[in-house]
Scaffold this motif. Structure first.
Motif, PDB file in Angstrom:
ATOM      1  N   UNK A 150     -11.542  -8.841  23.366  1.00  0.00           N
ATOM      2  CA  UNK A 150     -10.961  -7.983  22.348  1.00  0.00           C
ATOM      3  C   UNK A 150     -11.781  -6.713  22.183  1.00  0.00           C
ATOM      4  N   UNK A 151     -11.105  -5.639  21.769  1.00  0.00           N
ATOM      5  CA  UNK A 151     -11.791  -4.374  21.514  1.00  0.00           C
ATOM      6  C   UNK A 151     -11.074  -3.626  20.412  1.00  0.00           C
ATOM      7  N   UNK A 152     -11.826  -3.140  19.429  1.00  0.00           N
ATOM      8  CA  UNK A 152     -11.251  -2.330  18.358  1.00  0.00           C
ATOM      9  C   UNK A 152     -10.746  -1.021  18.960  1.00  0.00           C
ATOM     10  N   UNK A 153      -9.542  -0.603  18.581  1.00  0.00           N
ATOM     11  CA  UNK A 153      -8.924   0.556  19.216  1.00  0.00           C
ATOM     12  C   UNK A 153      -9.191   1.870  18.491  1.00  0.00           C
ATOM     13  N   UNK A 154      -9.608   1.823  17.257  1.00  0.00           N
ATOM     14  CA  UNK A 154      -9.808   3.068  16.528  1.00  0.00           C
ATOM     15  C   UNK A 154     -11.014   2.977  15.611  1.00  0.00           C
ATOM     16  N   UNK A 155     -12.005   3.839  15.870  1.00  0.00           N
ATOM     17  CA  UNK A 155     -13.196   3.864  15.019  1.00  0.00           C
ATOM     18  C   UNK A 155     -13.164   5.031  14.038  1.00  0.00           C
ATOM     19  N   UNK A 156     -12.124   5.853  14.112  1.00  0.00           N
ATOM     20  CA  UNK A 156     -12.090   7.069  13.298  1.00  0.00           C
ATOM     21  C   UNK A 156     -11.796   6.819  11.820  1.00  0.00           C
ATOM     22  N   UNK A 157     -11.371   5.601  11.483  1.00  0.00           N
ATOM     23  CA  UNK A 157     -11.153   5.279  10.081  1.00  0.00           C
ATOM     24  C   UNK A 157     -12.453   5.452   9.279  1.00  0.00           C
ATOM     25  N   UNK A 158     -13.572   5.185   9.946  1.00  0.00           N
ATOM     26  CA  UNK A 158     -14.861   5.262   9.250  1.00  0.00           C
ATOM     27  C   UNK A 158     -15.170   6.696   8.823  1.00  0.00           C
ATOM     28  N   UNK A 159     -14.682   7.658   9.597  1.00  0.00           N
ATOM     29  CA  UNK A 159     -14.962   9.059   9.320  1.00  0.00           C
ATOM     30  C   UNK A 159     -14.229   9.541   8.075  1.00  0.00           C
ATOM     31  N   UNK A 160     -13.079   8.935   7.807  1.00  0.00           N
ATOM     32  CA  UNK A 160     -12.249   9.379   6.685  1.00  0.00           C
ATOM     33  C   UNK A 160     -11.936   8.220   5.740  1.00  0.00           C
ATOM     34  N   UNK A 161     -12.981   7.606   5.245  1.00  0.00           N
ATOM     35  CA  UNK A 161     -12.803   6.482   4.337  1.00  0.00           C
ATOM     36  C   UNK A 161     -12.044   6.878   3.074  1.00  0.00           C
ATOM     37  N   UNK A 162     -12.224   8.135   2.639  1.00  0.00           N
ATOM     38  CA  UNK A 162     -11.580   8.559   1.394  1.00  0.00           C
ATOM     39  C   UNK A 162     -10.065   8.518   1.481  1.00  0.00           C
ATOM     40  N   UNK A 163      -9.534   8.616   2.718  1.00  0.00           N
ATOM     41  CA  UNK A 163      -8.084   8.614   2.884  1.00  0.00           C
ATOM     42  C   UNK A 163      -7.489   7.211   2.841  1.00  0.00           C
ATOM     43  N   UNK A 164      -8.323   6.221   2.520  1.00  0.00           N
ATOM     44  CA  UNK A 164      -7.788   4.887   2.253  1.00  0.00           C
ATOM     45  C   UNK A 164      -7.371   4.757   0.787  1.00  0.00           C
ATOM     46  N   UNK A 165      -7.806   5.721  -0.015  1.00  0.00           N
ATOM     47  CA  UNK A 165      -7.497   5.676  -1.446  1.00  0.00           C
ATOM     48  C   UNK A 165      -6.839   6.952  -1.950  1.00  0.00           C
ATOM     49  N   UNK A 166      -6.587   7.881  -1.089  1.00  0.00           N
ATOM     50  CA  UNK A 166      -5.853   9.084  -1.442  1.00  0.00           C
ATOM     51  C   UNK A 166      -5.085   9.583  -0.220  1.00  0.00           C
ATOM     52  N   UNK A 224      -1.557   7.788   4.626  1.00  0.00           N
ATOM     53  CA  UNK A 224      -2.595   6.928   4.065  1.00  0.00           C
ATOM     54  C   UNK A 224      -3.171   6.049   5.172  1.00  0.00           C
ATOM     55  N   UNK A 225      -4.458   5.756   5.086  1.00  0.00           N
ATOM     56  CA  UNK A 225      -5.111   4.884   6.059  1.00  0.00           C
ATOM     57  C   UNK A 225      -5.339   3.495   5.471  1.00  0.00           C
ATOM     58  N   UNK A 226      -5.314   2.501   6.343  1.00  0.00           N
ATOM     59  CA  UNK A 226      -5.619   1.126   5.945  1.00  0.00           C
ATOM     60  C   UNK A 226      -6.513   0.548   7.043  1.00  0.00           C
ATOM     61  N   UNK A 255       0.841  -1.201   0.000  1.00  0.00           N
ATOM     62  CA  UNK A 255       0.000   0.000   0.000  1.00  0.00           C
ATOM     63  C   UNK A 255       0.876   1.250   0.000  1.00  0.00           C
ATOM     64  N   UNK A 256       1.905   1.237   0.816  1.00  0.00           N
ATOM     65  CA  UNK A 256       2.809   2.386   0.891  1.00  0.00           C
ATOM     66  C   UNK A 256       3.500   2.618  -0.450  1.00  0.00           C
ATOM     67  N   UNK A 257       3.968   1.557  -1.068  1.00  0.00           N
ATOM     68  CA  UNK A 257       4.660   1.682  -2.351  1.00  0.00           C
ATOM     69  C   UNK A 257       3.718   2.174  -3.450  1.00  0.00           C
ATOM     70  N   UNK A 258       2.487   1.693  -3.430  1.00  0.00           N
ATOM     71  CA  UNK A 258       1.523   2.058  -4.469  1.00  0.00           C
ATOM     72  C   UNK A 258       1.195   3.549  -4.440  1.00  0.00           C
ATOM     73  N   UNK A 259       1.194   4.134  -3.255  1.00  0.00           N
ATOM     74  CA  UNK A 259       0.825   5.546  -3.109  1.00  0.00           C
ATOM     75  C   UNK A 259       2.028   6.432  -2.756  1.00  0.00           C
TER      76      UNK A 259
END
Length: 354
Positions: free
Chosen positions: A126-142, A201-203, A103-107
């Motif tokens: 278990x507990x998910x540690x970060x829910x903020x990825x959902x707020x910025x979905x566009x930053x998974x592709x830019x 970039x987010x993943x 992912x890093x190399x691609x972008x």
């Protein structure tokens, strides 16, 4: 090549599980730099045994100087284009290196931030540690930078370094390293990197599992150094001032400050340590009256109220503060409501008139 840097100190109980998860990566062009920080248990022997079996493992030794020094020493010898930091009691997914590195190399990213969860050593919960990825979905592709989200850049993606892949030359050219303090030593490191990077970039996939509930962890023993995190926060502010970016990112910094204060207040069980923190906060003048208070209207309501309780009550109840912190975390989870913001504005205006 990709470099894993693993600081090691008295983790014989968990070390093999951690090393196995790294050695079994589906992407094999890696080096695993393990820095033993003067362990007095069997950790060093375990490292040497694994190094004999896997030539990709490099074992460094140092006298006990802390995780920050260990990470910095590992970073100095790293040969990979990108570097990953893993705590020696945590576990990573086998496709971490392959997926995140590609992912890093691609972008052409400076930093790739991926998700993580925690698991309790005692209960296995278990507990998910970060829910903020959902707020910025566009930053998974830019890619984005601090300038794209100036009011949130220091508040969204976890403070620790272990959920971030970072370009090594980016760290070197910007002289970013871990602050040599016992606790919160990655707060300044992560903050500087996020503020300086041009391409982040987010993943949104869980690649690392953070172990909690160990008796000898720094988090479990943070009552010994209750004010250590203030050094980290001051380091971040000094860096921002020196680089003439404090005004641009002041809101995000102040929110980071309060979040760190209240997290620490609620993570220690020593009343003397809590009192030390409260007195420290009371003695810091944030110049609310002299500052455009609209800046503080952006603060999450319950976070702002925690500060108001500490600042205006002589002996605030730790139970009340603990309850308010839980409400704050819950409201953050549900992204707060418009009603809370309205009430908060009223409280601010009343306080400004007093």
């Amino acid at each position: 090549m990709l470099s894993f840097v693993v600081p090691v100190y008295n983790v014989e109980q968990y070390l093999e599980e951690c090393l196995n998860s790294i050695c079994q990566q589906t992407y094999t062009d890696i080096e695993i730099i393990c820095v033993d920080d003067g362990s007095i248990d069997n950790s060093l022997n375990i490292l040497q045994k694994y190094a004999e079996l896997d030539s990709r493992i490099i074992v460094l030794k140092q006298c006990n100087q802390g995780a920050a020094s260990a990470r910095n020493n590992g970073l100095q010898v790293a040969k990979g284009e990108y570097v990953l930091f893993v705590d020696s009691d945590d576990v990573v997914e086998e496709d971490l290196a392959e997926k995140v590195f590609n992912k890093a190399l691609a972008y052409d990213a400076d930093i790739v931030i991926y998700n993580a969860d925690s698991f309790s050593e005692k209960t296995g919960k278990k507990a998910l540690l970060n829910i903020n990825f959902r707020k910025y979905r566009k930053f998974q592709n830019e890619c984005f930078s601090a300038q794209d989200i100036p009011n949130e850049i220091l508040n969204l993606f976890l403070v620790p370094a272990w959920n971030k892949l970072i370009r090594k030359d980016f760290l070197k050219s910007n002289n970013i390293e871990f602050q040599n303090i016992k606790r919160s030593n990655d707060l300044a490191f992560t903050s500087k990197a996020l503020l300086k990077a041009n391409k982040i970039l987010l993943y949104d996939k869980v690649f690392i599992h953070y172990r909690t509930g160990m008796k000898n962890s720094l988090q479990a023993n943070n009552t010994k150094t209750p004010l250590e995190f203030f050094k980290a926060l001051l380091e971040v502010k000094d860096y921002m001032i020196q680089n003439n970016i404090y005004e641009e990112y002041k809101y995000s910094y102040l929110r980071l400050f309060f979040e760190t204060v209240f997290y620490t207040l609620n993570s220690i069980n020593n009343e003397c340590g809590k009192i030390e923190i409260l007195e420290k906060v009371k003695n810091i003048d944030f110049c609310f009256a002299e500052t455009n208070y609209k800046l503080y209207e952006c603060f999450p309501f319950t976070l702002f109220m925690q500060y108001m309780v500490i600042k205006n009550m002589d002996n605030p109840s730790f139970n009340i503060l603990g309850w308010m912190y839980k409400v704050y975390k819950l409201s953050e989870y549900y992204h707060a409501t418009g009603i809370l913001n309205t009430v908060k504005k009223c409280v601010i205006k009343v306080n400004m008139k007093v």
